[in-house]
Scaffold this motif. Sequence first.
Motif, PDB file in Angstrom:
ATOM      1  N   UNK A 140       6.898  21.848 -25.543  1.00 30.57           N
ATOM      2  CA  UNK A 140       7.181  23.128 -26.189  1.00 30.57           C
ATOM      3  C   UNK A 140       8.501  23.744 -25.723  1.00 30.57           C
ATOM      4  N   UNK A 141       9.462  22.906 -25.416  1.00 31.58           N
ATOM      5  CA  UNK A 141      10.753  23.440 -24.948  1.00 31.58           C
ATOM      6  C   UNK A 141      11.528  24.084 -26.091  1.00 31.58           C
ATOM      7  N   UNK A 142      11.251  23.655 -27.310  1.00 30.30           N
ATOM      8  CA  UNK A 142      11.911  24.259 -28.468  1.00 30.30           C
ATOM      9  C   UNK A 142      13.257  23.648 -28.823  1.00 30.30           C
ATOM     10  N   UNK A 143      13.660  22.611 -28.100  1.00 31.56           N
ATOM     11  CA  UNK A 143      14.983  22.031 -28.392  1.00 31.56           C
ATOM     12  C   UNK A 143      15.023  21.412 -29.786  1.00 31.56           C
ATOM     13  N   UNK A 144      13.945  20.727 -30.173  1.00 33.03           N
ATOM     14  CA  UNK A 144      13.915  20.087 -31.500  1.00 33.03           C
ATOM     15  C   UNK A 144      13.930  21.140 -32.603  1.00 33.03           C
ATOM     16  N   UNK A 145      13.215  22.236 -32.364  1.00 35.31           N
ATOM     17  CA  UNK A 145      13.147  23.303 -33.377  1.00 35.31           C
ATOM     18  C   UNK A 145      14.533  23.914 -33.555  1.00 35.31           C
ATOM     19  N   UNK A 146      15.181  24.172 -32.431  1.00 42.74           N
ATOM     20  CA  UNK A 146      16.505  24.806 -32.481  1.00 42.74           C
ATOM     21  C   UNK A 146      17.505  23.899 -33.210  1.00 42.74           C
ATOM     22  N   UNK A 147      17.488  22.625 -32.863  1.00 41.60           N
ATOM     23  CA  UNK A 147      18.486  21.725 -33.461  1.00 41.60           C
ATOM     24  C   UNK A 147      18.208  21.497 -34.948  1.00 41.60           C
ATOM     25  N   UNK A 148      16.940  21.426 -35.296  1.00 44.74           N
ATOM     26  CA  UNK A 148      16.564  21.237 -36.708  1.00 44.74           C
ATOM     27  C   UNK A 148      16.965  22.465 -37.532  1.00 44.74           C
ATOM     28  N   UNK A 149      16.803  23.638 -36.918  1.00 44.27           N
ATOM     29  CA  UNK A 149      17.117  24.861 -37.664  1.00 44.27           C
ATOM     30  C   UNK A 149      18.593  25.236 -37.592  1.00 44.27           C
ATOM     31  N   UNK A 150      19.168  25.177 -36.402  1.00 47.94           N
ATOM     32  CA  UNK A 150      20.516  25.728 -36.214  1.00 47.94           C
ATOM     33  C   UNK A 150      21.645  24.709 -36.343  1.00 47.94           C
ATOM     34  N   UNK A 151      21.370  23.451 -36.052  1.00 48.44           N
ATOM     35  CA  UNK A 151      22.450  22.454 -36.123  1.00 48.44           C
ATOM     36  C   UNK A 151      22.321  21.644 -37.419  1.00 48.44           C
ATOM     37  N   UNK A 152      21.162  21.023 -37.609  1.00 47.37           N
ATOM     38  CA  UNK A 152      20.960  20.247 -38.841  1.00 47.37           C
ATOM     39  C   UNK A 152      20.796  21.179 -40.047  1.00 47.37           C
ATOM     40  N   UNK A 153      20.365  22.388 -39.797  1.00 48.71           N
ATOM     41  CA  UNK A 153      20.106  23.395 -40.838  1.00 48.71           C
ATOM     42  C   UNK A 153      19.126  22.891 -41.894  1.00 48.71           C
ATOM     43  N   UNK A 154      18.117  22.174 -41.394  1.00 57.74           N
ATOM     44  CA  UNK A 154      17.087  21.638 -42.282  1.00 57.74           C
ATOM     45  C   UNK A 154      15.841  22.526 -42.223  1.00 57.74           C
ATOM     46  N   UNK A 155      15.448  22.893 -41.030  1.00 64.58           N
ATOM     47  CA  UNK A 155      14.295  23.785 -40.887  1.00 64.58           C
ATOM     48  C   UNK A 155      12.958  23.108 -41.126  1.00 64.58           C
ATOM     49  N   UNK A 156      12.903  21.802 -40.896  1.00 62.91           N
ATOM     50  CA  UNK A 156      11.613  21.119 -41.088  1.00 62.91           C
ATOM     51  C   UNK A 156      10.634  21.455 -39.965  1.00 62.91           C
ATOM     52  N   UNK A 157      11.166  21.676 -38.757  1.00 59.39           N
ATOM     53  CA  UNK A 157      10.308  21.954 -37.600  1.00 59.39           C
ATOM     54  C   UNK A 157      10.368  23.425 -37.223  1.00 59.39           C
ATOM     55  N   UNK A 178      15.115  13.990 -32.275  1.00 56.02           N
ATOM     56  CA  UNK A 178      14.726  12.930 -31.338  1.00 56.02           C
ATOM     57  C   UNK A 178      15.702  12.914 -30.162  1.00 56.02           C
ATOM     58  N   UNK A 179      16.996  13.055 -30.486  1.00 58.56           N
ATOM     59  CA  UNK A 179      17.997  13.061 -29.412  1.00 58.56           C
ATOM     60  C   UNK A 179      17.854  14.282 -28.519  1.00 58.56           C
ATOM     61  N   UNK A 180      17.371  15.379 -29.089  1.00 61.35           N
ATOM     62  CA  UNK A 180      17.246  16.618 -28.295  1.00 61.35           C
ATOM     63  C   UNK A 180      15.980  16.641 -27.445  1.00 61.35           C
ATOM     64  N   UNK A 181      15.027  15.808 -27.768  1.00 59.25           N
ATOM     65  CA  UNK A 181      13.719  15.862 -27.084  1.00 59.25           C
ATOM     66  C   UNK A 181      13.834  15.329 -25.648  1.00 59.25           C
ATOM     67  N   UNK A 182      13.388  16.109 -24.657  1.00 58.34           N
ATOM     68  CA  UNK A 182      13.517  15.652 -23.265  1.00 58.34           C
ATOM     69  C   UNK A 182      12.299  14.891 -22.758  1.00 58.34           C
ATOM     70  N   UNK A 183      11.287  14.734 -23.607  1.00 59.22           N
ATOM     71  CA  UNK A 183      10.085  14.005 -23.174  1.00 59.22           C
ATOM     72  C   UNK A 183       9.810  12.903 -24.195  1.00 59.22           C
ATOM     73  N   UNK A 184       8.633  12.336 -24.151  1.00 56.64           N
ATOM     74  CA  UNK A 184       8.311  11.265 -25.094  1.00 56.64           C
ATOM     75  C   UNK A 184       7.656  11.765 -26.365  1.00 56.64           C
ATOM     76  N   UNK A 185       7.868  13.043 -26.712  1.00 53.90           N
ATOM     77  CA  UNK A 185       7.199  13.578 -27.899  1.00 53.90           C
ATOM     78  C   UNK A 185       7.842  13.091 -29.198  1.00 53.90           C
ATOM     79  N   UNK A 186       9.153  12.917 -29.168  1.00 52.06           N
ATOM     80  CA  UNK A 186       9.853  12.419 -30.357  1.00 52.06           C
ATOM     81  C   UNK A 186      10.600  11.167 -29.948  1.00 52.06           C
ATOM     82  N   UNK A 187      10.367  10.095 -30.632  1.00 53.71           N
ATOM     83  CA  UNK A 187      11.078   8.859 -30.279  1.00 53.71           C
ATOM     84  C   UNK A 187      11.283   7.988 -31.521  1.00 53.71           C
TER      85      UNK A 187
END
Length: 224
Positions: A155-172, A203-212
Amino acid sequence: MSKQVTVTIDGREIKAREGEKLLWVALENEIYIPNLCAIKEKEHPSGSCRLCYVQVEGRPRPVTACTLPVKEGLSVQTRSPQVDRLVKSAFEMLLSDHRLGCGRCPRRKSCVLLKIAKERGLKMKLSRLSPLEQRLEEIDESAETFVFDRSRCLLCGRCVWICQEVARVGALGFSNRGIERRVSTFQEVGLARSPCTDCGLCVEACPSGALYFKENREEKQKQT
Ligand code: FES
């Protein structure tokens, strides 16, 4: 342009830009402070993981380095008995909701939990807390190139942030609150049915094995 100030971290004098968060000043000067939820580009840090505590001279209680703006004369210690206690508790909280079993984890060579455990001499097992109910059934393999295994999400939120703010997709995004808080797609549909474009930034932003990436997993399966 912001003013240059001098701060002291673990007895070392360091020049930094006034207002910069202490966490980044320390890390850029090769002074390790555990961190998980901090994102440098984010203007307002969430300060939610509680791993980055430091002891500030003149303050009775430790404060989180990711939210602490530096100013002239600031002096901090990255370790103290109080800091170590708080970091240990925060770390154990994370472990209680994380599927352990590092040998089978696709991120075992670059996992943030393993790094923190090593740096701070912490054990990768629970001593005071009981594990929360695991979410083993919640593995989403529907995306073309990657897997989302919620049982390893921190629940670090890195994937959410990158999906919303960098990729601007907002899937997560985040859904629910408290102990039920989780990363999910809108209405919790599988990634294949969400706006996800399979860009892989999460996936690149995820610091654990949650996204691979799926190819990693196959690689791993060949080895075991
Ligand atoms: S990195 Fe500071 S609270 Fe998470």
